[in-house]
Motif scaffolding. Structure first.
Motif, PDB file in Angstrom:
ATOM      1  N   TYR A   1      22.735-100.818 -47.324  1.00 21.92           N
ATOM      2  CA  TYR A   1      21.353-101.052 -46.897  1.00 21.92           C
ATOM      3  C   TYR A   1      20.860-102.393 -47.439  1.00 21.92           C
ATOM      4  CZ  TYR A   1      21.211 -96.171 -45.452  1.00 21.92           C
ATOM      5  OH  TYR A   1      21.447 -94.984 -44.814  1.00 21.92           O
ATOM      6  N   ILE A   2      19.960-103.014 -46.654  1.00 22.06           N
ATOM      7  CA  ILE A   2      19.270-104.232 -47.083  1.00 22.06           C
ATOM      8  C   ILE A   2      17.859-103.832 -47.465  1.00 22.06           C
ATOM      9  CG2 ILE A   2      18.387-106.474 -46.290  1.00 22.06           C
ATOM     10  CD1 ILE A   2      21.422-106.401 -46.494  1.00 22.06           C
ATOM     11  N   LYS A   3      17.398-104.294 -48.628  1.00 24.44           N
ATOM     12  CA  LYS A   3      16.035-103.968 -49.063  1.00 24.44           C
ATOM     13  C   LYS A   3      15.019-105.009 -48.598  1.00 24.44           C
ATOM     14  CE  LYS A   3      17.063-101.823 -53.535  1.00 24.44           C
ATOM     15  NZ  LYS A   3      16.842-102.006 -54.989  1.00 24.44           N
ATOM     16  N   ILE A   4      13.789-104.588 -48.447  1.00 23.76           N
ATOM     17  CA  ILE A   4      12.695-105.535 -48.200  1.00 23.76           C
ATOM     18  C   ILE A   4      11.596-105.277 -49.225  1.00 23.76           C
ATOM     19  CG2 ILE A   4      10.922-106.327 -46.582  1.00 23.76           C
ATOM     20  CD1 ILE A   4      12.741-105.516 -44.304  1.00 23.76           C
ATOM     21  N   PRO A   5      11.412-106.192 -50.180  1.00 22.66           N
ATOM     22  CA  PRO A   5      10.313-106.000 -51.122  1.00 22.66           C
ATOM     23  C   PRO A   5       8.975-106.228 -50.386  1.00 22.66           C
ATOM     24  CG  PRO A   5      11.475-108.038 -51.591  1.00 22.66           C
ATOM     25  CD  PRO A   5      12.159-107.423 -50.416  1.00 22.66           C
ATOM     26  N   VAL A   6       8.070-105.284 -50.507  1.00 19.90           N
ATOM     27  CA  VAL A   6       6.803-105.384 -49.778  1.00 19.90           C
ATOM     28  C   VAL A   6       5.697-105.816 -50.739  1.00 19.90           C
ATOM     29  CG1 VAL A   6       5.109-104.112 -48.401  1.00 19.90           C
ATOM     30  CG2 VAL A   6       7.558-103.617 -48.165  1.00 19.90           C
ATOM     31  N   ASN A   7       4.980-106.840 -50.375  1.00 25.12           N
ATOM     32  CA  ASN A   7       3.879-107.366 -51.180  1.00 25.12           C
ATOM     33  C   ASN A   7       4.309-107.746 -52.609  1.00 25.12           C
ATOM     34  OD1 ASN A   7       2.160-107.078 -49.036  1.00 25.12           O
ATOM     35  ND2 ASN A   7       1.446-105.035 -49.670  1.00 25.12           N
ATOM     36  N   ALA A   8       5.569-108.160 -52.754  1.00 27.45           N
ATOM     37  CA  ALA A   8       6.033-108.599 -54.075  1.00 27.45           C
ATOM     38  C   ALA A   8       5.395-109.959 -54.370  1.00 27.45           C
ATOM     39  CB  ALA A   8       7.537-108.722 -54.075  1.00 27.45           C
TER      40      ALA A   8
ATOM     41  N   VAL B   1      17.700-114.523 -60.507  1.00 27.53           N
ATOM     42  CA  VAL B   1      16.376-114.560 -59.858  1.00 27.53           C
ATOM     43  C   VAL B   1      16.289-113.515 -58.753  1.00 27.53           C
ATOM     44  CG1 VAL B   1      14.867-115.968 -58.379  1.00 27.53           C
ATOM     45  CG2 VAL B   1      15.924-116.992 -60.403  1.00 27.53           C
ATOM     46  N   PHE B   2      17.290-113.513 -57.859  1.00 24.84           N
ATOM     47  CA  PHE B   2      17.210-112.602 -56.712  1.00 24.84           C
ATOM     48  C   PHE B   2      17.594-111.172 -57.088  1.00 24.84           C
ATOM     49  CE2 PHE B   2      17.201-116.621 -54.305  1.00 24.84           C
ATOM     50  CZ  PHE B   2      16.061-116.389 -53.536  1.00 24.84           C
ATOM     51  N   GLY B   3      18.447-111.017 -58.097  1.00 29.07           N
ATOM     52  CA  GLY B   3      18.764-109.667 -58.591  1.00 29.07           C
ATOM     53  C   GLY B   3      17.485-108.976 -59.039  1.00 29.07           C
ATOM     54  N   LYS B   4      16.643-109.734 -59.736  1.00 27.76           N
ATOM     55  CA  LYS B   4      15.353-109.199 -60.213  1.00 27.76           C
ATOM     56  C   LYS B   4      14.416-108.958 -59.025  1.00 27.76           C
ATOM     57  CE  LYS B   4      14.227-110.864 -64.282  1.00 27.76           C
ATOM     58  NZ  LYS B   4      13.750-111.925 -65.208  1.00 27.76           N
ATOM     59  N   LEU B   5      14.310-109.963 -58.139  1.00 29.76           N
ATOM     60  CA  LEU B   5      13.389-109.860 -57.007  1.00 29.76           C
ATOM     61  C   LEU B   5      13.711-108.671 -56.094  1.00 29.76           C
ATOM     62  CD1 LEU B   5      12.135-113.157 -55.701  1.00 29.76           C
ATOM     63  CD2 LEU B   5      12.312-111.351 -54.032  1.00 29.76           C
ATOM     64  N   PHE B   6      14.998-108.371 -55.929  1.00 29.03           N
ATOM     65  CA  PHE B   6      15.393-107.252 -55.061  1.00 29.03           C
ATOM     66  C   PHE B   6      15.675-105.989 -55.875  1.00 29.03           C
ATOM     67  CE2 PHE B   6      16.197-110.826 -52.166  1.00 29.03           C
ATOM     68  CZ  PHE B   6      15.540-110.353 -51.035  1.00 29.03           C
ATOM     69  N   ASN B   7      15.353-106.031 -57.157  1.00 27.61           N
ATOM     70  CA  ASN B   7      15.569-104.894 -58.040  1.00 27.61           C
ATOM     71  C   ASN B   7      16.981-104.315 -57.862  1.00 27.61           C
ATOM     72  OD1 ASN B   7      14.636-103.227 -60.081  1.00 27.61           O
ATOM     73  ND2 ASN B   7      13.960-101.624 -58.658  1.00 27.61           N
ATOM     74  N   ALA B   8      17.963-105.223 -57.847  1.00 25.99           N
ATOM     75  CA  ALA B   8      19.361-104.789 -57.705  1.00 25.99           C
ATOM     76  C   ALA B   8      19.756-104.031 -58.964  1.00 25.99           C
ATOM     77  CB  ALA B   8      20.257-106.010 -57.506  1.00 25.99           C
ATOM     78  N   GLY B   9      20.520-102.991 -58.805  1.00 22.51           N
ATOM     79  CA  GLY B   9      20.886-102.145 -59.952  1.00 22.51           C
ATOM     80  C   GLY B   9      21.863-102.837 -60.885  1.00 22.51           C
ATOM     81  N   SER B  10      22.236-102.135 -61.940  1.00 22.71           N
ATOM     82  CA  SER B  10      23.138-102.732 -62.930  1.00 22.71           C
ATOM     83  C   SER B  10      24.546-102.904 -62.351  1.00 22.71           C
ATOM     84  CB  SER B  10      23.175-101.885 -64.198  1.00 22.71           C
ATOM     85  OG  SER B  10      23.495-100.560 -63.841  1.00 22.71           O
TER      86      SER B  10
ATOM     87  N   HIS C   1      29.511-110.311 -49.427  1.00 26.21           N
ATOM     88  CA  HIS C   1      29.791-108.869 -49.296  1.00 26.21           C
ATOM     89  C   HIS C   1      28.485-108.105 -49.158  1.00 26.21           C
ATOM     90  CE1 HIS C   1      34.039-109.292 -50.199  1.00 26.21           C
ATOM     91  NE2 HIS C   1      33.692-110.180 -51.114  1.00 26.21           N
ATOM     92  N   LEU C   2      28.519-107.008 -48.396  1.00 32.44           N
ATOM     93  CA  LEU C   2      27.335-106.161 -48.264  1.00 32.44           C
ATOM     94  C   LEU C   2      27.055-105.486 -49.599  1.00 32.44           C
ATOM     95  CD1 LEU C   2      28.114-104.407 -44.837  1.00 32.44           C
ATOM     96  CD2 LEU C   2      26.657-106.395 -45.246  1.00 32.44           C
ATOM     97  N   PRO C   3      25.792-105.095 -49.850  1.00 39.44           N
ATOM     98  CA  PRO C   3      25.510-104.322 -51.070  1.00 39.44           C
ATOM     99  C   PRO C   3      26.357-103.045 -51.093  1.00 39.44           C
ATOM    100  CG  PRO C   3      23.470-105.035 -50.008  1.00 39.44           C
ATOM    101  CD  PRO C   3      24.590-105.383 -49.066  1.00 39.44           C
ATOM    102  N   GLU C   4      26.624-102.544 -52.299  1.00 36.92           N
ATOM    103  CA  GLU C   4      27.413-101.305 -52.455  1.00 36.92           C
ATOM    104  C   GLU C   4      26.898-100.231 -51.494  1.00 36.92           C
ATOM    105  OE1 GLU C   4      30.047 -99.885 -54.555  1.00 36.92           O
ATOM    106  OE2 GLU C   4      30.421-102.043 -54.320  1.00 36.92           O
TER     107      GLU C   4
END
Ligand SMILES: [Fe+2]
Length: 310
Positions: A302-309, A125-134, A291-294
């Motif tokens: 970096y931490i992402k913030i999805p805007v108006n998702a 769910v959150f991988g999709k929401l934050f558009n985490a890479g493969s 762990h922090l993102p790669e």
């Protein structure tokens, strides 16, 4: 008529029972982090000194984007002062309000990092929401162990059981060590009520069922909560209660509250709640086992913030 022999036998049986009960009673230390209202626990078997750490907190200055270890170091000091052998670093779920210090504690103290196996659903769910890479694996492989419902383990003589209690998130677990249950985000103190159920994958109906499961434990089971916010009129933080007290007094789920009543109350209340301040960093880090993102090509995470998702 009672013979002296029988009296003696009964007394020794009583002593044996008391010893047995004591052997099943873990030592518990709670560490309250006022910045996030979170309680971390160190649980240990007094005989073998085997220990588990539940829901640790990494301090995070959101404005500066900087982590620090002050709260986690209190746990390190306690573990060392008591000469404990840390076997487990357990997360009751992927928290949305604080960052886990489990990787830092693992480096300092050892132990296996563990969470419920339904974390895979949360990662999806959150991988999709934050558009985490493969490169973000959604198979729970960031953890050393994934618990399943009903799984048993032990700290020395103290038996433990993992209990799946979904509702707040799909992957919430409670952990019962002897006479003490660590209930994560399910119920809070009786005067405050219950956890929210409106995060992605949350479900008030499931939460009600999970709470009923916990409240079917023996009345004198000690319950240790993941958070406290002080209910109106209460001046001190608190995080320990019992099954009996919850059954009688919990303002959201005391005996006699129907599932439909609870769901209506929980849904209406959740609509009024703001998102936790640290939800963006917490979720992105905690689904990676703390762990922090790669890091990017400049070596910085970096931490992402999805805007108006949606
Ligand atoms: Fe939570």
């Amino acid at each position: 008529m009672t013979t002296p022999d029988l009296v003696l036998e009964t007394a020794s049986a009583q002593v044996a029972r008391a010893r047995e009960a004591k052997a099943k009673r873990p030592s518990i230390a709670g560490f309250f982090d006022e910045a996030t209202n979170t309680v971390s626990y160190v649980i240990h078997d007094p005989a073998s000194k085997e220990a588990a750490i539940i829901d640790s907190v990494l301090d995070y200055d959101a404005a500066a984007g900087r982590t620090s270890n002050g709260s986690a170091d209190l746990i390190v000091e306690y573990v060392k002062a008591n000469d404990l052998d840390v076997r487990w670093l357990i997360e009751t779920h992927a928290h949305a309000d604080h960052i886990s210090a489990a990787p830092y504690l693992q480096e300092k103290l050892g132990g296996k990092l563990a969470i419920g196996r339904e974390i895979i659903r949360v990662q999806e769910v959150f991988g999709k929401l934050f558009n985490a890479g493969s490169d973000f694996e959604r198979d729970g492989s960031q953890f050393d162990h994934l618990f399943k419902d009903g799984e048993t383990f032990a700290l020395g003589a103290i038996e433990a059981i993992a209990v799946h209690v979904p509702g707040h998130t799909p992957a919430d677990y409670a952990f019962i060590f002897g006479d003490a249950a660590f209930v994560g985000d399910t119920i809070f103190m009786p005067d405050f009520g219950t956890a929210r159920a409106d995060f992605p994958g949350g479900d008030a109906r499931q939460l009600y069922k999970s709470i009923q499961r916990l409240l079917s434990l023996p009345e004198d089971t000690r319950l240790f909560l993941c958070h406290d916010y002080k209910a109106p009129g209460r001046s001190e933080y608190a995080w320990e209660t019992t099954v009996g007290q919850q059954r009688r007094e919990n303002v959201h789920v005391k005996e006699g509250t129907t599932e439909d009543e609870f769901v209506a109350m929980r849904t209406a209340r959740d609509e009024t709640l703001a998102m936790p301040e640290l939800i963006m960093p917490s979720v992105q880090i905690n689904i990676r086992g703390g762990h922090l993102p790669e890091p990017e090509d400049n070596g910085v995470s970096y931490i992402k913030i999805p805007v108006n998702a949606v």
